[in-house]
Design an enzyme around this catalytic site. Structure first.
Site, PDB file in Angstrom:
ATOM      1  CG  ASP A 342     -59.497 -77.304   0.657  1.00 19.17           C
ATOM      2  OD1 ASP A 342     -59.781 -77.676  -0.487  1.00 19.17           O
ATOM      3  OD2 ASP A 342     -58.844 -78.014   1.455  1.00 19.17           O
ATOM      4  CG  HIS A 669     -59.282 -75.557   8.882  1.00 16.51           C
ATOM      5  ND1 HIS A 669     -58.746 -74.293   9.032  1.00 16.51           N
ATOM      6  CD2 HIS A 669     -59.164 -75.850   7.566  1.00 16.51           C
ATOM      7  CE1 HIS A 669     -58.313 -73.854   7.857  1.00 16.51           C
ATOM      8  NE2 HIS A 669     -58.561 -74.781   6.952  1.00 16.51           N
ATOM      9  CG  ASP A 717     -62.591 -77.597  19.328  1.00 16.78           C
ATOM     10  OD1 ASP A 717     -62.683 -77.648  18.085  1.00 16.78           O
ATOM     11  OD2 ASP A 717     -63.578 -77.424  20.077  1.00 16.78           O
ATOM     12  CD  GLU A 726     -58.756 -79.326   6.405  1.00 19.65           C
ATOM     13  OE1 GLU A 726     -59.232 -78.730   5.430  1.00 19.65           O
ATOM     14  OE2 GLU A 726     -57.554 -79.603   6.517  1.00 19.65           O
TER      15      GLU A 726
END
Length: 746
Positions: A342, A669, A717, A726
């Site tokens: 993020d 991710h 995955d 992530e």
């Protein structure tokens, strides 16, 4: 990023099988359609639209999507009033097309009201001709406020989205997810050092020893021997044998190991791959930078505009306000690394990641096999390369400057402390480039843990940057002293565990380890008695800090102990400190030798933690440090062998490092390494470490596939699995440290 410790889901004790399974469907359950008017034969009744022009067209719903939007949810079609039953399995299916083709639709089943949780989501890339899509998931909640929606925003150009035959069918049989684990001979798919340990694991039903052969690229047998039966491995539920072919030392490429009628994936014997990985693991950090444009000439395929510099749609990090009621000022907290997948930036995770990069350099200065030139000026192809400063210090400084900016200014309440984190006010979706993030940014309250992270890393920086930039070293030491004083005055200011909207909470209500770490770094830099006294009087100083899970952002005592053992000082009892590191290494070495997959990691109750792949590596760091202290070959070999697990010798037969190994994780991710969702975006760069198995499987995608998973099988995955797959700066910092160590042993 929602990285935090949570209560484990109920796990089945599947010790006799490598297969993961979902609970059986209740007998007599009837399939029930939840969608109203999903065929659009005559109308679009029951469906809402947002920022699109939608109408029925030839028995479909077609929406003209405007260009120029930023987020997927800026334009959408959906239906509310969906009821879901906890524990029931649903099949979400539809047909969809896009014109022109190549556009992505985010198809979700989630909550129609705040906090808008998502229970199932997929992001198929649409073709001009309608494609059929189907996804099965088990609801984790009871809800009468569910929603099915198709988010179609985020495109610079207008396009046409059509959907038909939308169905959410309840009461369907759950799917059984069976990962493709490939050949039953599991090896380090990257390579083994010529003079290093060479071990493999065979998955087999056989209980007696079996013959094995090592074959070169031409297929000729170059070594042979017998397997060693190990019984059922608790971490995987598999019956396994071990194979030791360490006696073969000839360099080569494309070798395979054959046993029980199976041939392993290919691997090398040599050092070249580790020299590449040494660089790639730390090159990862440059594209993670915030506040600077990433140059495509330095990282081909990864160039992008600067994120969070106040250029629309960004609100920027140059004048960030606090959360309401926290403070009445703004701070320039630009720069630093994006923490994970993020756009958040966190002092506690930035602290341990920075320490591990700095310690990689510091080890190179002091260890018998270290060579600081390997990550020296010009080695990492950075914007700063050529400034006569080691590149690894240039990279670490990008984060250090951010950490310094997070300190509360003089004259303000809690002056000298550090704000815990800065991130978006609300969670954003996938994919989303940093430069396209429109969310308001907020500073979160200062904490003692963040303040001590700043004190520790700034103090360490003061001694390491002094030969290159005395002014920066002095500034860092001043900030470290100020942070230490502030932490002593406010020793129990903790992060709110509920503060996890828009970014991870990173809560930690035991900071005795952070006090120990900060005091250790300040002492090693200054030699001053008060810091030595704090180290010696800390209850952590004589405690066993080398537990099964290893060190991490919330467990930092080992960072202090390792530096106290290796950085020259006059600390009373330093020999005892060094012996404690060796004792910790002995424990990890015993764990490794007992483990059929040869790794120094056996978490309590076989509950793999978030980021388990990097915890394996950090335990290996302790082994590597014991080698640096003693010169004992058994510690060197244990540290080197620990790399086998993350590079393919594991139950899933996958390398957790992107670009390394024939089969490697590549759908990590991330909002901008998101090729799985958007072909215009890149996959993660080579040398990126995936989080690895996580028994808690907190994200909906992992829950839909992995419920009941055992240990090593709690991984998938897929970009949607933020709890198992992530990317994160502290994880790659561990990879940096160990890749450099192994390369040094070549």
């Amino acid at each position: 990023m929602k990285r935090r410790r949570t209560t484990l889901l109920t796990l089945a004790a599947l010790l006799g099988t490598a297969m993961t399974a979902l609970p059986a469907q209740q007998a007599g359950a009837e399939e029930t359609e939840q969608i109203r008017n999903g065929t659009f034969d005559t109308s679009t009744d029951g469906w809402w639209t947002s920022n699109v022009g939608a109408a029925p067209a030839e028995g479909r719903l077609c929406a003209d999507v405007p260009g120029g939007t930023v987020n997927r949810w800026d334009s959408a079609v959906g239906q509310d009033g969906i009821t879901l039953v906890k524990g029931e399995t649903y099949r979400f299916s539809f047909k969809a097309s896009g014109l022109p083709e190549g556009h992505v639709v985010r198809a979700i089943v989630g909550q129609s009201v705040a906090p808008y949780d998502t229970w199932q989501e997929a992001s198929p890339v649409l073709a001009e001709s309608p494609g059929s899509y189907s996804y099965t998931f088990t609801s984790q909640v009871d809800s009468s406020q569910g929603q099915v929606s198709f988010q179609v925003g985020g495109s610079a150009d207008p396009w046409r989205f059509c959907v038909d035959d939308v169905s959410l069918l309840g009461g369907v049989p759950p799917e059984v997810y069976e990962p493709d684990t490939g050949p039953r001979v599991r090896v380090n798919q990257v390579g083994y050092l010529p003079a290093g340990p060479k071990n493999a694991t065979l998955v087999t039903d056989a209980t007696a020893k079996l013959p094995w052969q090592l074959r070169n690229a031409a297929g000729a047998t170059v070594a042979r021997g017998w397997t060693v039966p190990r019984g059922v491995d608790v971490s995987s539920g598999q019956n396994v044998h071990s194979i030791d072919f360490g006696g073969y030392r000839t360099r080569g490429t494309g070798l395979t190991l054959v046993a029980d009628g199976e041939a392993s994936r290919p691997f090398d014997i040599g050092t070249a791959a580790y020299e590449r990985l040494r660089l790639d693991a730390v090159k990862y950090f440059y594209p993670q930078r915030s506040g600077i444009a990433i140059r495509d000439d330095l990282r081909p395929g990864y160039g992008r505009a600067a994120g969070h510099v106040g250029v629309a749609p960004n609100q920027g990090d140059t004048a960030v306000p606090c959360q309401p009621g926290v403070c009445d000022y703004t701070l320039d907290v630009s720069g630093g690394w994006y923490d994970a997948g993020d756009h958040g930036k966190y002092v506690v995770n930035g602290g341990i990641a920075t320490w591990e990069l700095l310690s990689t350099h510091e080890r190179a200065l002091t260890a018998r096999t270290g060579d600081p030139a390997k990550l020296g000026d010009g080695k990492l192809t950075l914007p700063e390369s050529g400034n006569k400063v080691p590149d690894i210090l240039d990279e670490a400084r990008w984060e250090l400057e951010f950490l310094l900016r997070m300190q509360v200014p003089d004259g303000r309440p809690l002056a000298g402390m550090a704000h815990h984190k800065i991130h978006d006010q609300q969670w954003t979706g996938l994919p989303l480039l940093p430069s396209d993030d429109p969310q308001k940014r907020e500073l979160h309250p200062p904490t003692t843990a963040a303040t001590l992270n700043l004190a520790a890393t700034a103090a360490q920086a003061a001694r390491l940057y002094k030969p290159y930039d005395r002014a920066f070293a002095a500034r860092a030491l001043t900030a470290a002293r100020k942070a230490w004083t502030a932490a002593l005055a406010h020793p129990a200011v903790y992060a709110d565990p509920a503060d996890g909207i828009g970014g991870g909470a990173y809560n930690d209500d035991n900071v005795t380890d952070e006090f120990y770490w900060a005091a250790a770094e300040l002492y090693l830099t200054t030699g001053e008695r008060p810091f030595a006294d704090h180290v010696l009087n800390s209850p952590v100083h004589t405690a066993d800090v080398f537990g099964p899970y290893g060190f991490d952002w919330a467990r930092t005592a080992a960072a202090a102990r390792l530096d106290l053992a290796t950085v020259p000082s006059k600390l009373p009892g330093r020999d005892k400190v060094r012996r404690s590191v060796v004792a910790g290494a002995d424990t990890y070495l015993a764990t490794l030798r007992a483990h059929p997959y040869g790794m120094p990691y056996t978490p309590d109750g076989n509950r793999y933690d978030w980021g388990s792949a990097h915890q394996v590596l950090n335990n290996a760091v302790v082994l590597a440090t014991a080698y640096d202290i003693t010169g004992g070959a058994k510690y060197r070999d244990g540290a080197v062998q620990s790399m086998d697990y993350v590079l393919g010798r594991n139950a899933l037969n996958i390398s957790y490092v992107t670009g390394y190994g024939e089969v490697n994780a590549h759908n990590l991710h991330s909002r901008w390494y998101a090729r799985q969702l958007d072909p215009a975006l890149p996959a993660p760069p080579d040398g990126t470490l995936a989080g690895g198995p996580n028994s808690s499987i907190q994200d909906p995608y992992a829950q839909s596939k992995l419920k009941g998973c055992v240990g090593q099988f709690c991984y998938i995955d897929d970009i949607q699995s933020w709890s198992t797959n992530e990317t994160a700066i502290n994880w790659n910092a561990a990879l940096t440290r160990m890749a450099s160590f192994v390369a040094d042993q070549g």
